[in-house]
Design an enzyme around this catalytic site. Structure first.
Site, mmCIF file in Angstrom:
data_model
loop_
_atom_site.group_PDB
_atom_site.id
_atom_site.type_symbol
_atom_site.label_atom_id
_atom_site.label_comp_id
_atom_site.label_asym_id
_atom_site.label_seq_id
_atom_site.Cartn_x
_atom_site.Cartn_y
_atom_site.Cartn_z
ATOM 1 N N HIS A 198 0.831 -1.210 0.000
ATOM 2 C CA HIS A 198 0.000 0.000 0.000
ATOM 3 C C HIS A 198 0.861 1.253 0.000
ATOM 4 C CE1 HIS A 198 -3.696 -2.250 1.726
ATOM 5 N NE2 HIS A 198 -3.527 -2.423 0.428
ATOM 6 N N ARG A 306 -12.847 -4.165 -10.307
ATOM 7 C CA ARG A 306 -12.572 -5.097 -9.196
ATOM 8 C C ARG A 306 -13.666 -4.886 -8.164
ATOM 9 N NH1 ARG A 306 -6.839 -3.526 -10.462
ATOM 10 N NH2 ARG A 306 -5.628 -5.448 -10.658
ATOM 11 N N ARG A 343 -15.870 -7.792 -12.426
ATOM 12 C CA ARG A 343 -15.321 -9.066 -11.983
ATOM 13 C C ARG A 343 -16.058 -9.478 -10.711
ATOM 14 N NH1 ARG A 343 -9.119 -9.407 -10.466
ATOM 15 N NH2 ARG A 343 -9.812 -8.359 -8.571
ATOM 16 N N GLU A 442 -5.321 -16.565 -15.190
ATOM 17 C CA GLU A 442 -4.245 -16.120 -14.299
ATOM 18 C C GLU A 442 -3.562 -17.284 -13.572
ATOM 19 O OE1 GLU A 442 -5.992 -13.050 -11.819
ATOM 20 O OE2 GLU A 442 -7.834 -14.154 -11.545
ATOM 21 N N ASN A 465 -0.754 -10.212 -13.161
ATOM 22 C CA ASN A 465 -0.214 -10.136 -11.785
ATOM 23 C C ASN A 465 -0.208 -11.518 -11.144
ATOM 24 O OD1 ASN A 465 -0.372 -7.441 -12.341
ATOM 25 N ND2 ASN A 465 -2.149 -7.067 -11.054
ATOM 26 N N ASP A 466 -1.346 -12.190 -11.260
ATOM 27 C CA ASP A 466 -1.420 -13.529 -10.672
ATOM 28 C C ASP A 466 -0.744 -14.572 -11.553
ATOM 29 O OD1 ASP A 466 -2.635 -13.524 -8.118
ATOM 30 O OD2 ASP A 466 -4.456 -12.787 -9.069
ATOM 31 N N ARG A 476 3.414 -12.338 -5.111
ATOM 32 C CA ARG A 476 3.362 -11.048 -5.808
ATOM 33 C C ARG A 476 3.489 -9.862 -4.860
ATOM 34 N NH1 ARG A 476 -2.895 -10.523 -7.824
ATOM 35 N NH2 ARG A 476 -2.578 -8.285 -7.657
ATOM 36 N N CYS A 513 -5.164 -7.325 -18.397
ATOM 37 C CA CYS A 513 -5.572 -6.321 -17.399
ATOM 38 C C CYS A 513 -4.655 -6.282 -16.178
ATOM 39 C CB CYS A 513 -7.012 -6.552 -16.970
ATOM 40 S SG CYS A 513 -7.247 -8.097 -16.103
HETATM 41 C C1 PEP Z 1 -4.191 -9.861 -12.104
HETATM 42 O O1 PEP Z 1 -4.034 -10.831 -11.369
HETATM 43 O O2 PEP Z 1 -3.380 -9.522 -12.991
HETATM 44 C C2 PEP Z 1 -5.382 -8.995 -11.961
HETATM 45 C C3 PEP Z 1 -5.656 -8.059 -12.827
HETATM 46 O O3 PEP Z 1 -6.162 -9.186 -10.875
HETATM 47 P P1 PEP Z 1 -5.764 -8.735 -9.372
HETATM 48 O O4 PEP Z 1 -4.525 -7.887 -9.474
HETATM 49 O O5 PEP Z 1 -6.939 -8.009 -8.851
HETATM 50 O O6 PEP Z 1 -5.540 -10.050 -8.711
HETATM 51 MG MG MG Z 2 -5.691 -11.594 -10.205
#
Ligand code: PEP
Ligand code: MG
Length: 592
Positions: A198, A306, A343, A442, A465-466, A476, A513
């Site tokens: 954060h 989200r 989502r 993901e 990201n995931d 992550r 995304c």
């Molecule tokens: C991701 O995992 O790339 C994603 C967009 O979802 P979040 O970051 O909310 O897990």
């Molecule tokens: Mg994700």
């Protein structure tokens, strides 16, 4: 004779982009001073409870004030982080628990509060789990604020900071960072700060450069000394020599971390590469206010809403269908006719603000998260689906299912959605036909079976990201595993390549995304691989649109041929930098 000070370089990790020049200023860790301890008698209990409620009230007021500062500074993403803190303070369970503790222990509130927080900190001290660490820092941050508000004399960190300061310290809390004035504080240097923490998000939102992983004890010797923070390459230069200073002075003028054009009309609505390939750029939103930027930057659609963040900090279970409906209705109305991809709640793992989610999984990221959670708590899922489906007649919308790892999850969710549609219709609600259902890709198993999943849905959204976390087995959030978190790893490139090839066969739209879509250096890579839809946080949109319109698609395709032969992530990064670093620097200049 004038003493010439030696230039010293500290190597760290870049956390927030930009160049800062100023004087180092040590941020003392808050020790909380002396916590008074005294016994109280029964009639005094009420007085202590009132003092506690007052401190909570004042802390909330402080946080609302910080939110306003952030909003004024345009740091919209940071506003929702502070919102989470406000919600934690409002948590009725926590407050009831504290009040019960005062009654049990019969001591003053400072003592009881400190005791509870210390117990919590001791329980989780030494954890390497990134999300637990994040939570711990949030709690520490909040407890400092509450304790400050219990003392008559409050800390006034911001007022004591001289202009052009570079704050350094062991670990900065989110609200400490949010509170700093970007007019006075030019940079940050810390020992601990995860890239996706954060605190880091707030620094980036405020556009203040930061380098982490620097030994603060060694840096203490240079308190009040001139320094440069290079938030691009992750170095801190103490006592810069004249030519170093000149070099960075120029670099600082040609780069701006915020990259938001002053004139929004300079942001094009249609985004095309130099050789006329249209690329759709849409927005990831987490907060209603994000929708204002969506209009400003002429975004095609909301590529990712989200939904769990819309209710950030509060227990998602506490929201009725009607309350959820009202929230989604606001989103769709404020989107002004743009499609919104909602989502479904991504609960668990590094998220988790639902009291139903398991609290004691040894590895929450691999546990009952996202679609797994929703399918195993169907009453809860149905409530969200009902609220979402009721807005289908108000504007274009789609539903995206998070963390699909197996086609049966998708089939089960679709069956449930269909039964909710039937129920709603039988109750007189108007629900449109053919609601588009998408799968978030993901997890590696979803990539490898994407041909099977493609047959069961209308679009894919790649959550890089995931995908990076699960492919490279690297947390992550945690800083310790950050060196293993490599978007340019050949495995990630091969996965995206495979996905695009397969989805072409099925004529399925694919959106990226994750954070990769917000990084200009990754854009040629993604375009070359065949990605034509990107979605990122609103503030990155101008930069990403400019990058796309400066690229030649033909060149990116050629480059991918070379990149697919690379054996390592640094090799890929080297090729990309070699070709696009100068372009990115010049775009940055024109954007600022
Ligand atoms: C991701 O995992 O790339 C994603 C967009 O979802 P979040 O970051 O909310 O897990
Ligand atoms: Mg994700």
């Amino acid at each position: 004779m004038k003493q010439v000070l030696k230039e010293v370089i500290f190597k760290g990790v870049p956390i927030s982009e930009g160049i800062a020049m100023g004087k180092l200023l040590f941020a003392e860790p808050w020790k909380g001073g002396h916590t008074p301890e005294f016994s109280i008698n029964a009639p005094e209990i009420h007085k202590e409870i009132i003092r506690y409620r007052q401190a909570i009230f004042l802390s909330q007021k402080d946080l609302y004030h910080i939110q306003n500062i952030l909003f004024r500074e345009g740091a919209i993403e940071a506003v929702s982080i502070i919102d989470a803190h406000i919600q934690m303070l409002k948590d009725p369970f926590m407050n009831a628990f504290m009040e019960k503790k005062i009654r049990q222990i019969m001591k003053n509130i400072e003592y009881v509060f400190r005791l509870v927080i210390t117990e919590y900190e001791t329980k989780f001290a030494g954890t390497t789990n990134g999300s637990v660490r994040q939570k711990l820092l949030d709690v520490k941050d909040l407890s400092q604020r509450v304790l400050c508000n219990l003392h008559p004399k409050k800390q006034a960190m911001a007022k004591e900071i001289p202009p052009r300061s570079i704050i350094f310290g062991q670990e900065l809390t989110p609200s400490q960072t949010a509170e700093t004035s970007s007019e006075l504080v030019k940079g940050f240097v810390t020992e601990i700060c995860g890239t996706t923490s954060h605190t880091a998000l707030i620094m980036r939102a405020k556009g203040i450069p930061c380098v982490a992983n620097v030994n603060v004890e060694l840096l203490l010797e240079y308190n009040h000394t001139s320094a440069i923070v290079d938030g691009y390459s992750g170095i801190v230069i103490i006592n810069p020599e004249a030519n170093t200073y000149e070099k960075y002075h120029q670099k600082g003028q040609t780069t701006s971390p915020l990259l938001i054009p002053i004139d929004p009309s300079s942001v094009s609505d249609q985004t095309m590469t130099q050789d006329c390939c249209k690329v759709s750029v849409s927005a990831n939103i987490e907060h209603l206010d994000d929708l204002d930027l969506v209009k400003l930057y002429q975004v095609d659609e909301i590529g990712l809403c989200r939904s769990e963040f819309l209710f950030l900090g509060k227990d998602l279970r506490s929201f009725s269908e009607e309350e959820q409906y009202l929230m989604y209705r606001q989103v769709i109305t404020r989107a002004g006719g743009r499609r919104v991809i909602f989502r479904a709640f991504d609960i668990g793992g590094d998220k988790g603000n639902c009291s139903l989610s398991p609290s004691s999984e040894s590895n929450p990221s691999l546990g009952c998260r996202a679609i797994r959670f929703l399918l195993s708590h169907q009453d809860f899922f149905v409530l969200q689906l009902r609220a979402l489906l009721r807005i289908t007649s108000l504007g274009p919308m789609s539903i995206l299912l998070p963390l699909i790892s197996d086609v049966t999850e998708l089939i089960e969710a679709k069956t449930l959605i269909q039964s909710v549609v039937t129920d709603l219709r039988s109750q007189g609600y108007q629900i449109i036909d053919n609601i588009q259902i998408g799968a978030m890709i993901e997890v590696p198993s979803a990539v490898l079976t994407c041909d099977l999943i493609a047959k069961e849905c209308d679009f894919f959204s790649i959550g890089t990201n995931d995908l990076i976390q699960y492919t490279l087995a690297t947390d992550r959030v945690s800083h310790n595993t950050q060196p293993y978190y490599k978007p340019t790893h050949p495995s990630i490139i091969r996965m995206i390549d495979h996905l695009i090839r397969e989805t072409k066969k099925h004529r399925l739209p694919v959106n990226v995304c994750g954070e990769m879509a917000a990084d200009p250096l990754m854009i040629p890579l993604l375009l070359g691989l065949g990605v034509r839809r990107l979605s990122c946080a609103p503030r990155y949109i101008p930069k990403i649109k400019k990058m796309i319109s400066s690229l030649s698609l033909t060149q990116t395709k050629l480059l991918i041929k070379e990149i697919l032969y690379c054996k390592t992530a640094p090799e890929v990064e080297h090729i990309l930098k070699d070709h696009y670093q100068d372009l990115i620097a010049s775009l940055t200049q024109s954007c600022s």
